[in-house]
Scaffold this motif. Sequence first.
Motif, PDB file in Angstrom:
ATOM      1  N   PRO A 258       0.832  -1.208   0.000  1.00  0.00           N
ATOM      2  CA  PRO A 258       0.000   0.000   0.000  1.00  0.00           C
ATOM      3  C   PRO A 258       0.867   1.258   0.000  1.00  0.00           C
ATOM      4  N   ARG A 259       0.312   2.348  -0.497  1.00  0.00           N
ATOM      5  CA  ARG A 259       1.050   3.625  -0.530  1.00  0.00           C
ATOM      6  C   ARG A 259       1.539   4.046   0.864  1.00  0.00           C
ATOM      7  N   ILE A 260       0.692   3.806   1.875  1.00  0.00           N
ATOM      8  CA  ILE A 260       1.057   4.265   3.217  1.00  0.00           C
ATOM      9  C   ILE A 260       2.382   3.635   3.680  1.00  0.00           C
ATOM     10  N   GLY A 261       2.656   2.425   3.236  1.00  0.00           N
ATOM     11  CA  GLY A 261       3.906   1.751   3.632  1.00  0.00           C
ATOM     12  C   GLY A 261       5.124   2.467   3.070  1.00  0.00           C
ATOM     13  N   ILE A 262       4.975   3.018   1.850  1.00  0.00           N
ATOM     14  CA  ILE A 262       6.084   3.780   1.243  1.00  0.00           C
ATOM     15  C   ILE A 262       6.208   5.127   1.958  1.00  0.00           C
ATOM     16  N   ASP A 263       5.074   5.783   2.175  1.00  0.00           N
ATOM     17  CA  ASP A 263       5.107   7.093   2.854  1.00  0.00           C
ATOM     18  C   ASP A 263       5.767   6.985   4.223  1.00  0.00           C
ATOM     19  N   LEU A 264       5.430   5.937   4.959  1.00  0.00           N
ATOM     20  CA  LEU A 264       6.013   5.784   6.299  1.00  0.00           C
ATOM     21  C   LEU A 264       7.523   5.560   6.216  1.00  0.00           C
ATOM     22  N   GLN A 265       7.963   4.815   5.214  1.00  0.00           N
ATOM     23  CA  GLN A 265       9.411   4.581   5.080  1.00  0.00           C
ATOM     24  C   GLN A 265      10.140   5.875   4.739  1.00  0.00           C
ATOM     25  N   LEU A 266       9.494   6.706   3.918  1.00  0.00           N
ATOM     26  CA  LEU A 266      10.104   8.016   3.599  1.00  0.00           C
ATOM     27  C   LEU A 266      10.128   8.890   4.859  1.00  0.00           C
ATOM     28  N   GLY A 269      12.839   7.868   7.328  1.00  0.00           N
ATOM     29  CA  GLY A 269      14.195   7.812   6.786  1.00  0.00           C
ATOM     30  C   GLY A 269      14.659   6.408   6.423  1.00  0.00           C
ATOM     31  N   MET A 270      13.718   5.484   6.236  1.00  0.00           N
ATOM     32  CA  MET A 270      14.123   4.117   5.864  1.00  0.00           C
ATOM     33  C   MET A 270      14.282   3.983   4.347  1.00  0.00           C
ATOM     34  N   ALA A 271      13.735   4.919   3.601  1.00  0.00           N
ATOM     35  CA  ALA A 271      13.940   4.967   2.145  1.00  0.00           C
ATOM     36  C   ALA A 271      14.404   6.389   1.820  1.00  0.00           C
ATOM     37  N   ALA A 272      15.491   6.498   1.057  1.00  0.00           N
ATOM     38  CA  ALA A 272      16.046   7.821   0.768  1.00  0.00           C
ATOM     39  C   ALA A 272      15.126   8.593  -0.173  1.00  0.00           C
ATOM     40  N   GLN A 273      14.613   7.885  -1.173  1.00  0.00           N
ATOM     41  CA  GLN A 273      13.659   8.530  -2.071  1.00  0.00           C
ATOM     42  C   GLN A 273      12.610   7.547  -2.550  1.00  0.00           C
ATOM     43  N   ASP A 274      11.536   8.090  -3.076  1.00  0.00           N
ATOM     44  CA  ASP A 274      10.426   7.251  -3.511  1.00  0.00           C
ATOM     45  C   ASP A 274      10.805   6.528  -4.809  1.00  0.00           C
ATOM     46  N   THR A 329      13.888  -4.029  -0.851  1.00  0.00           N
ATOM     47  CA  THR A 329      14.067  -3.442   0.486  1.00  0.00           C
ATOM     48  C   THR A 329      12.780  -2.749   0.918  1.00  0.00           C
ATOM     49  N   LEU A 330      12.182  -2.046  -0.034  1.00  0.00           N
ATOM     50  CA  LEU A 330      10.909  -1.374   0.232  1.00  0.00           C
ATOM     51  C   LEU A 330       9.877  -2.383   0.752  1.00  0.00           C
ATOM     52  N   ARG A 331       9.821  -3.500   0.113  1.00  0.00           N
ATOM     53  CA  ARG A 331       8.868  -4.546   0.507  1.00  0.00           C
ATOM     54  C   ARG A 331       9.233  -5.131   1.888  1.00  0.00           C
ATOM     55  N   GLU A 332      10.511  -5.401   2.078  1.00  0.00           N
ATOM     56  CA  GLU A 332      10.924  -6.061   3.326  1.00  0.00           C
ATOM     57  C   GLU A 332      10.744  -5.158   4.543  1.00  0.00           C
ATOM     58  N   VAL A 337       8.720  -0.784   9.538  1.00  0.00           N
ATOM     59  CA  VAL A 337       8.441   0.654   9.601  1.00  0.00           C
ATOM     60  C   VAL A 337       7.261   0.943  10.528  1.00  0.00           C
ATOM     61  N   GLN A 338       6.396  -0.032  10.684  1.00  0.00           N
ATOM     62  CA  GLN A 338       5.240   0.201  11.554  1.00  0.00           C
ATOM     63  C   GLN A 338       5.639   0.395  13.010  1.00  0.00           C
ATOM     64  N   SER A 339       6.729  -0.292  13.434  1.00  0.00           N
ATOM     65  CA  SER A 339       7.136  -0.094  14.829  1.00  0.00           C
ATOM     66  C   SER A 339       7.703   1.317  15.028  1.00  0.00           C
ATOM     67  N   ARG A 340       8.235   1.921  13.949  1.00  0.00           N
ATOM     68  CA  ARG A 340       8.728   3.311  14.077  1.00  0.00           C
ATOM     69  C   ARG A 340       7.565   4.308  14.149  1.00  0.00           C
ATOM     70  N   GLU A 341       6.421   3.885  13.650  1.00  0.00           N
ATOM     71  CA  GLU A 341       5.284   4.789  13.584  1.00  0.00           C
ATOM     72  C   GLU A 341       4.417   4.695  14.851  1.00  0.00           C
ATOM     73  N   GLY A 342       4.806   3.816  15.768  1.00  0.00           N
ATOM     74  CA  GLY A 342       4.036   3.668  17.003  1.00  0.00           C
ATOM     75  C   GLY A 342       3.508   2.256  17.149  1.00  0.00           C
TER      76      GLY A 342
END
Length: 470
Positions: A258-266, A269-274, A329-332, A337-342
């Motif tokens: 889902p898009r939210i998974g990419i947004d959260l990684q950005l 700081g887990m993904a440098a760019q989209d 990496t984005l997928r993995e 990333v969810q634990s970083r978001e709370g």
Amino acid sequence: MTLSRDQIVSALTQILGAESVVGEPGQMTGYISEPRKRFHKEAQAVALPRTVAELQAVMEWAHEVGVHVVPQAGNTGLVGGQVPLFGDEVIVSISRLKGVRSVDAAAGHMTLDAGTTLQEAHEIAEDAGMMFPLYIASQGSARIGGVLGSNAGGVQVLSYGNARELCLGVEAVLADGSIYKGLNALKKDNMGYDIKNLLIGSEGTLGIITAATLKLFPKPDFYETALLNVASPEAALELFTQLRARAGSTLTAFELMPRIGIDLQLKHGMAAQDPSAADSDWYVLAEISVPKGMGGGALEAALEDAMGAGIVTNGVIAGSLAQRETFWTLREQMSEVQSREGASIKHDVSVPVAAVPQLITLGIAAAEAVQPGIRAVAFGHLGDGNIHFNFSQPEGADGKAFMEGAEAVHEAVYAVVLELGGSVSAEHGIGQLKTKLLKQVKDPVALSMMKSIKSALDPKGILNPGKVLG
Ligand SMILES: Cc1cc2nc3c(=O)[nH]c(=O)nc-3n(C[C@H](O)[C@H](O)[C@H](O)COP(=O)(O)OP(=O)(O)OC[C@H]3O[C@@H](n4cnc5c(N)ncnc54)[C@H](O)[C@@H]3O)c2cc1C
């Protein structure tokens, strides 16, 4: 007979030697804490046998004196099967049972000791010019015994199958210390009950796997990998059907994100760019593994058709191995990333592949009804019907209060899964996390058969008490 910690440590030391026993609670942290930090029970001791004979001696002793044993491999399990439940258990780690018994590239199999890590298994296969196609993010730590004990899946089940399908034979020490010698490399063997497949996925409750004969496959010549924009899970399913029809078993991965998974990684700081081509509610990571001698281009051709039909709205085909790596990496990182978001509430579920879009629509609606503002981060192996149906807390909410409502979210999601004919544990198992749930949802006859098998193989209940069957 109930033994004290001192008596247990002393007996184990006599069997294994002091260097193979951890008896100090302060030194057991690495064995009793697990990835999700949900289970916090002590162990009486940790035993680290170096040979199968030593493991047999430990089990003979445990059986005789009635000491409970928790089999542990890499300690990466996500349902607490590998850590104690009561605190009176001894952890038996197979981490020192490492090694290669044989590799036969021509015949397509290798036999490894169960303490070999999955990563090492990949390297051993590669050194022989072959591939062992079971890939999970924990592969650096997960060991063959645990991978088989939990019947792990991963990102290529679509084409190669899960751990059970990748294993030809196992050797295992049983609760009383006797040894099951089933290390054959037979593709066909109908001599009675399938004991190998009973031990695989039994989560350490029926025996301790000490070695396994695993299937090897030719390495693909190259990969065609794409990150594709799709409007909805329905469009993703349609794309899957089309790609599968054209690529058959060379379509080795089909992951929904889902898009939210990419947004959260950005955001974290887990993904440098989209890495995606443009914004979209949903993405598919699709991969074709092209065998030697078969030309490429299948993915591109299929995508042209899919774009023409409006199923795919945009996308990027990886132009290099580095770009492929970025997609993966984005997928993995979707889960981490969810634990970083709370706080987050997670479900590892499966439904028939055709029902995945319904699962996502109905599951999100059901969760929102009980926890307004909840954020769905549903991703995973669409091609296997296995979605990691996770939810993050509403932005800025109190994580603790959110988790207090977890049970209601579980109930809502599992009700949808069961309605669609699915499973409440697709690949992580039951362990100690889902024993109550298993009793509620499993067919009573199947449950009764499982109990009969357990009491026939382990009448004293020595192995992994309280796990799976509760
Ligand atoms: C970051 C991360 C990503 C993951 N991704 C995936 C994934 O994509 N797919 C997936 O399926 N899982 C995944 N997992 C879960 C986990 O890695 C797998 O279940 C793995 O197979 C467990 O291997 P292990 O060696 O760590 O086993 P452990 O955690 O040590 O044990 C797992 C279970 O097997 C039993 N066991 C251990 N050794 C033996 C033995 N020798 N014989 C019999 N039973 C034994 C244990 O008692 C326990 O019940 C992931 C975990 C993490 C932390």
